[in-house]
Design an enzyme around this catalytic site. Structure first.
Site, PDB file in Angstrom:
ATOM      1  N   LYS A 178       0.876  -1.171   0.000  1.00  0.00           N
ATOM      2  CA  LYS A 178       0.000   0.000   0.000  1.00  0.00           C
ATOM      3  C   LYS A 178       0.914   1.222   0.000  1.00  0.00           C
ATOM      4  CE  LYS A 178      -3.482   2.609   2.496  1.00  0.00           C
ATOM      5  NZ  LYS A 178      -4.027   2.953   3.826  1.00  0.00           N
ATOM      6  N   GLY A 185     -11.024   8.329   6.454  1.00  0.00           N
ATOM      7  CA  GLY A 185     -12.114   9.234   6.782  1.00  0.00           C
ATOM      8  C   GLY A 185     -13.446   8.592   7.085  1.00  0.00           C
TER       9      GLY A 185
END
EC number: 2.8.1.10
Length: 254
Positions: free
Chosen positions: A95, A183
């Protein structure tokens, strides 16, 4: 089933390992979430001393590990972290995170694209964390990224899908899986991301910072499944005017 590169996942909820009060709580929450892919920072790994007490239990649980380059500020540091993770964990999955600003942790699009290009050329399965920028996501796809991970809102903010208009465009255009990352602060927000057509979501802070992370992990698993099934079923069209569910006919005019 969700396919990324050469791997298939039944669960579309990916989870992180940071911010949990204890390693055991993290392991229990990951188990409750039914997540099959877990991300962890390369900078937290220390195989020589064995001080990282989460790695072996995660491996034993059967989840796929996705090392991340969190903390990298530029291409050079990201490449170093990726090479280190491949050496330590024996995986070419990475990632990609590059955020030079420690306050807001906004991903650097220029450095990310260049690092992604190099890593893809080196045979990595690259999942880049980026702004919800449709043009950037297309460029990342073109250089060979296996998926894109646009943010919903700033990391750890729990603000939800502040970038929704752009996420919709990315989902519409992408030919690789779209994983909404960062988020998402509530199960309802994860459901909404899946209803938009996202292929998966990655959640960490919302689970780890909750009063009961294990129960919250379970809630997110249910929310993601619900959102995915709703997307497949096909949501009704949104209208700005009313429409009768039972049309008025005949008898009211008598």
């Amino acid at each position: 089933m969700l396919t990324i590169a050469d791997h298939q996942f039944e669960s579309r909820l990916f989870t992180g390992t940071g911010k949990f009060a204890t390693a055991q709580t993290m392991l229990d929450a990951v188990g409750a979430s039914e997540s099959q892919l877990v991300t962890l920072a390369v900078k937290r790994l220390d195989l020589n001393t064995g001080s990282d007490n989460i790695l072996k239990p995660l491996i034993d649980s059967g989840v796929k590990l996705l090392p991340n380059t969190a903390g990298a500020r530029n291409v050079k540091e990201a490449l170093f972290a990726a090479h280190l993770s491949r050496e330590m964990l024996g995986t070419n999955w990475i990632k990609l995170e590059i955020h030079p600003d420690p306050k807001y942790l906004m991903p650097d699009p220029i450095e990310t694209l260049e690092a992604a290009r190099i890593l893809c050329e080196q045979g990595y399965v690259v999942l880049p964390y980026v702004h919800a920028d449709p043009v950037l996501c297309r460029r990342l796809e073109e250089v060979g990224c296996a998926a894109v991970m646009p943010l919903g809102s700033p990391i750890g903010s729990n603000q939800g899908l502040a970038s929704e208009p752009f996420l919709k465009i990315i989902i519409e255009q992408a030919k690789v899986p779209v994983i909404v990352d960062a988020g998402i602060g509530a199960p309802s927000q994860a459901t909404h991301a899946m209803e938009l057509g996202a292929d998966a979501v990655l959640v960490n802070t919302a689970i780890a910072s909750s009063r009961d992370p294990v129960t919250m992990g379970r809630c997110f698993a249910q929310a993601v499944n619900t959102g995915r099934q709703a997307y497949i079923a096909g949501l009704g069209a949104v209208s700005h005017q009313a429409h009768n569910t039972s049309p008025l006919t005949g008898f009211l005019n008598d």
